[in-house]
Write a protein that holds these residues in place. Structure first.
Motif, mmCIF file in Angstrom:
data_model
loop_
_atom_site.group_PDB
_atom_site.id
_atom_site.type_symbol
_atom_site.label_atom_id
_atom_site.label_comp_id
_atom_site.label_asym_id
_atom_site.label_seq_id
_atom_site.Cartn_x
_atom_site.Cartn_y
_atom_site.Cartn_z
ATOM 1 N N GLN A 1 1.392 3.693 -0.091
ATOM 2 C CA GLN A 1 2.050 3.773 1.216
ATOM 3 C C GLN A 1 1.167 3.085 2.273
ATOM 4 O O GLN A 1 1.656 2.314 3.101
ATOM 5 C CB GLN A 1 2.271 5.236 1.572
ATOM 6 C CG GLN A 1 2.897 5.496 2.929
ATOM 7 C CD GLN A 1 2.919 6.989 3.260
ATOM 8 O OE1 GLN A 1 2.852 7.841 2.381
ATOM 9 N NE2 GLN A 1 3.003 7.292 4.537
ATOM 10 N N TYR A 2 -0.143 3.377 2.219
ATOM 11 C CA TYR A 2 -1.074 2.785 3.177
ATOM 12 C C TYR A 2 -1.126 1.265 3.016
ATOM 13 O O TYR A 2 -1.016 0.522 3.992
ATOM 14 C CB TYR A 2 -2.476 3.385 2.988
ATOM 15 C CG TYR A 2 -3.486 2.814 3.953
ATOM 16 C CD1 TYR A 2 -3.681 3.407 5.197
ATOM 17 C CD2 TYR A 2 -4.223 1.673 3.644
ATOM 18 C CE1 TYR A 2 -4.589 2.889 6.103
ATOM 19 C CE2 TYR A 2 -5.129 1.145 4.536
ATOM 20 C CZ TYR A 2 -5.311 1.755 5.759
ATOM 21 O OH TYR A 2 -6.200 1.214 6.659
ATOM 22 N N ILE A 3 -1.293 0.804 1.777
ATOM 23 C CA ILE A 3 -1.406 -0.641 1.523
ATOM 24 C C ILE A 3 -0.109 -1.358 1.920
ATOM 25 O O ILE A 3 -0.137 -2.436 2.514
ATOM 26 C CB ILE A 3 -1.781 -0.913 0.045
ATOM 27 C CG1 ILE A 3 -3.222 -0.442 -0.199
ATOM 28 C CG2 ILE A 3 -1.643 -2.390 -0.295
ATOM 29 C CD1 ILE A 3 -3.652 -0.428 -1.647
ATOM 30 N N ALA A 4 1.038 -0.734 1.618
ATOM 31 C CA ALA A 4 2.320 -1.341 1.989
ATOM 32 C C ALA A 4 2.440 -1.470 3.504
ATOM 33 O O ALA A 4 2.868 -2.499 4.032
ATOM 34 C CB ALA A 4 3.471 -0.504 1.441
ATOM 35 N N GLU A 5 2.022 -0.417 4.208
ATOM 36 C CA GLU A 5 2.097 -0.423 5.675
ATOM 37 C C GLU A 5 1.176 -1.484 6.272
ATOM 38 O O GLU A 5 1.572 -2.285 7.123
ATOM 39 C CB GLU A 5 1.719 0.962 6.210
ATOM 40 C CG GLU A 5 1.630 1.070 7.714
ATOM 41 C CD GLU A 5 2.962 0.926 8.433
ATOM 42 O OE1 GLU A 5 2.945 0.614 9.637
ATOM 43 O OE2 GLU A 5 4.019 1.106 7.789
ATOM 44 N N VAL A 6 -0.075 -1.514 5.818
ATOM 45 C CA VAL A 6 -1.051 -2.461 6.358
ATOM 46 C C VAL A 6 -0.663 -3.896 6.019
ATOM 47 O O VAL A 6 -0.729 -4.789 6.870
ATOM 48 C CB VAL A 6 -2.472 -2.134 5.826
ATOM 49 C CG1 VAL A 6 -3.458 -3.207 6.235
ATOM 50 C CG2 VAL A 6 -2.925 -0.790 6.353
ATOM 51 N N SER A 7 -0.248 -4.127 4.794
ATOM 52 C CA SER A 7 0.084 -5.499 4.383
ATOM 53 C C SER A 7 1.371 -5.978 5.051
ATOM 54 O O SER A 7 1.496 -7.153 5.376
ATOM 55 C CB SER A 7 0.188 -5.605 2.864
ATOM 56 O OG SER A 7 1.273 -4.836 2.389
#
Length: 201
Positions: free
Chosen positions: A178-184
């Protein structure tokens, strides 16, 4: 003929020792009166409870560094006395304060709280996105470091999540993705605006 002599350690009044405990393995306790290893003793645990120890309980007694009395140590590598007792006690007292994440250098230890904690809000995610290294231990920190290493080193990254059944592995994986998807997605949005490729890919 040689004779060996093993001196029993003396524990002074006011010092801290590891008191054996059936449930918790060992708990920090303050010595109430000076005694030697293998003697009966009286100690007081952190909760203020006094305990009379038998000679059998003190024969292998060891000193406890008072640094373990605080939950402020969030990276176990900073402990002066990195023992099993110290690690378990640090995790225990942090867990009791609903602090479920603790680092050991670059490894993150997560203790499942079995309840919802306000640790994954968009505001908290933003804190890790803008300044991950200055934040407390968290799954978002691990995800952020992996993501930033991927960008700076241009090489694949791996995050290994292990633990017992029910420890929270699936939830940790979900939160990191979820974090990586949001940041990317934010980064790729900015890149598309300037005519670049998609970082999400």
């Amino acid at each position: 003929h040689y004779r060996s002599c093993i001196m029993a350690q003396t524990f002074e009044e006011g010092t801290w020792v590891w008191k054996p405990d059936e449930e918790e393995q060992a708990l920090p306790a303050k010595v109430l009166a000076t005694f030697k290893q293998g003697d009966a003793a009286k100690v007081r645990t952190e909760d203020g409870e006094d305990h009379n120890l038998t000679p059998a309980e003190t024969k292998d007694m060891i000193v406890c560094d008072p640094e373990v009395l605080t939950s402020a140590v969030d990276n176990l590598i900073n402990l002066n006395d990195l023992t099993e007792n110290a690690i378990l006690h640090n995790l225990r007292i942090r867990f009791k304060e609903s602090i479920i994440y603790t680092n050991v250098s670059s490894i993150l230890i997560s203790v499942n709280p079995f309840k919802l904690l306000p640790l994954y809000t968009p505001e908290i995610m933003d804190k890790y996105r803008t300044n991950s290294r200055e934040q407390p231990p968290h799954v978002f920190q691990v995800a952020d470091e992996s993501y930033r290493s991927m960008l700076s080193e241009r090489t694949d990254q791996s995050i290994i999540i292990s633990g017992e059944s029910g420890a929270g592995k699936s939830e940790a994986t979900k939160l990191m993705l979820q974090y990586i998807a949001e940041v990317s997605s934010r980064a790729s949005g900015a890149t598309r605006a300037t005519g670049g490729g998609s970082l999400e890919q």
